[in-house]
Enzyme design. Structure first.
Site, PDB file in Angstrom:
ATOM      1  CG  HIS A  65      -2.037  -0.880   1.198  1.00  0.00           C
ATOM      2  ND1 HIS A  65      -3.181  -0.686   0.385  1.00  0.00           N
ATOM      3  CD2 HIS A  65      -2.324  -2.126   1.587  1.00  0.00           C
ATOM      4  CE1 HIS A  65      -3.984  -1.520   0.376  1.00  0.00           C
ATOM      5  NE2 HIS A  65      -3.490  -2.837   1.080  1.00  0.00           N
ATOM      6  CD  GLU A  74      -7.873   0.735  -3.516  1.00  0.00           C
ATOM      7  OE1 GLU A  74      -8.405  -0.446  -3.608  1.00  0.00           O
ATOM      8  OE2 GLU A  74      -6.582   1.090  -3.217  1.00  0.00           O
ATOM      9  CG  PHE A  89      -2.195   7.746   7.496  1.00  0.00           C
ATOM     10  CD1 PHE A  89      -2.775   8.225   6.330  1.00  0.00           C
ATOM     11  CD2 PHE A  89      -3.183   7.368   8.611  1.00  0.00           C
ATOM     12  CE1 PHE A  89      -4.247   8.525   6.479  1.00  0.00           C
ATOM     13  CE2 PHE A  89      -4.399   7.928   8.739  1.00  0.00           C
ATOM     14  CZ  PHE A  89      -4.835   8.411   7.670  1.00  0.00           C
ATOM     15  CB  ILE A 146      -7.053   6.119   5.451  1.00  0.00           C
ATOM     16  CG1 ILE A 146      -8.274   6.378   5.799  1.00  0.00           C
ATOM     17  CG2 ILE A 146      -6.671   6.861   4.205  1.00  0.00           C
ATOM     18  CD1 ILE A 146      -8.633   7.787   6.174  1.00  0.00           C
ATOM     19  CB  ALA A 186      -7.849   6.059  -0.425  1.00  0.00           C
TER      20      ALA A 186
HETATM   21  N1  LIG Z   1      -1.550   4.433   2.566  1.00  0.00           N
HETATM   22  C1  LIG Z   1      -2.975   4.227   2.130  1.00  0.00           C
HETATM   23  O1  LIG Z   1      -3.821   4.237   2.923  1.00  0.00           O
HETATM   24  N2  LIG Z   1      -2.844   3.662   0.798  1.00  0.00           N
HETATM   25  C2  LIG Z   1      -4.242   2.971   0.582  1.00  0.00           C
HETATM   26  N3  LIG Z   1      -5.551   3.286   0.762  1.00  0.00           N
HETATM   27  C3  LIG Z   1      -6.396   2.960  -0.167  1.00  0.00           C
HETATM   28  O2  LIG Z   1      -7.484   2.791   0.019  1.00  0.00           O
HETATM   29  N4  LIG Z   1      -5.678   2.480  -1.140  1.00  0.00           N
HETATM   30  C4  LIG Z   1      -4.292   2.502  -0.896  1.00  0.00           C
HETATM   31  O3  LIG Z   1      -3.305   2.216  -1.343  1.00  0.00           O
END
Ligand SMILES: NC(=O)NC1=NC(=O)NC1=O
Length: 166
Positions: free
Chosen positions: A67, A87, A117, A119, A121
């Site tokens: 991620h 995302e 971090f 989340i 997204a």
């Molecule tokens: N660091 C992140 O929160 N990365 C991400 N959140 C997502 O929903 N897709 C991601 O790659």
């Protein structure tokens, strides 16, 4: 997107490959593949969610390898990179003030918790993500581990929903 009955019939390797971009945890993917056939999408998602409830800090660390940071849209053609870009599409990369604030926030979060971090997204604007980051900086280690794992489960289940449909 493939149909559930097609997923049920795939050989194990093909089924694993289809699910791999959902989360970088082969144990979860293998367990879900082994639980086939699923009579309904609801049964598939229930099993996926139940299997994800057992995730802890080790799984979070391993999953984070796939991620990218929020605001750092990954290059690369792998499916999980494309999914991350999609995302994070609501994070307006042209908004330099927001991008700077996210970079600073990510750095503060990593200094505080020692990991990226995370989340869910999808469905969140850059501003909403930044606000969540700032709120979560105040969490205890235990609180934040629970929140980050819940976000990982949300991302994973959303990706599963995008991979297998009716
Ligand atoms: N660091 C992140 O929160 N990365 C991400 N959140 C997502 O929903 N897709 C991601 O790659």
């Amino acid at each position: 997107m493939i149909a559930l009955n097609h997923f049920n019939q795939l050989d194990a390797d093909a089924a694993m490959a289809l699910l791999a971009p959902c989360v970088a945890l082969p144990g979860w993917t293998a367990a879900l593949v082994a639980a086939r056939p699923f009579a309904t999408l609801a049964a598939l998602h229930h099993t996926a969610q139940t299997l994800a409830e057992s995730w802890g800090s080790a799984e979070l660390e391993q999953a984070l390898s796939a991620h990218p940071r929020i605001g750092e849209k990954p290059a690369g053609q792998q499916t999980h990179a494309a999914l991350s870009r999609q995302e994070q599409s609501a994070v307006n990369a042209d908004d330099t003030q927001l991008a700077g604030a996210l970079r600073t926030g990510n750095a503060r979060y990593e200094a505080r918790f020692g990991r990226v971090f995370l989340i869910r997204a999808k469905g969140r604007s850059g501003e909403e993500i930044l606000h969540a980051l700032e709120q979560r900086l105040a969490n205890s280690d235990a609180e934040e581990m629970a929140v980050a794992l819940e976000q990982l489960r949300e991302i994973t289940l959303l990706r599963l929903a995008g991979a297998i449909g009716e």
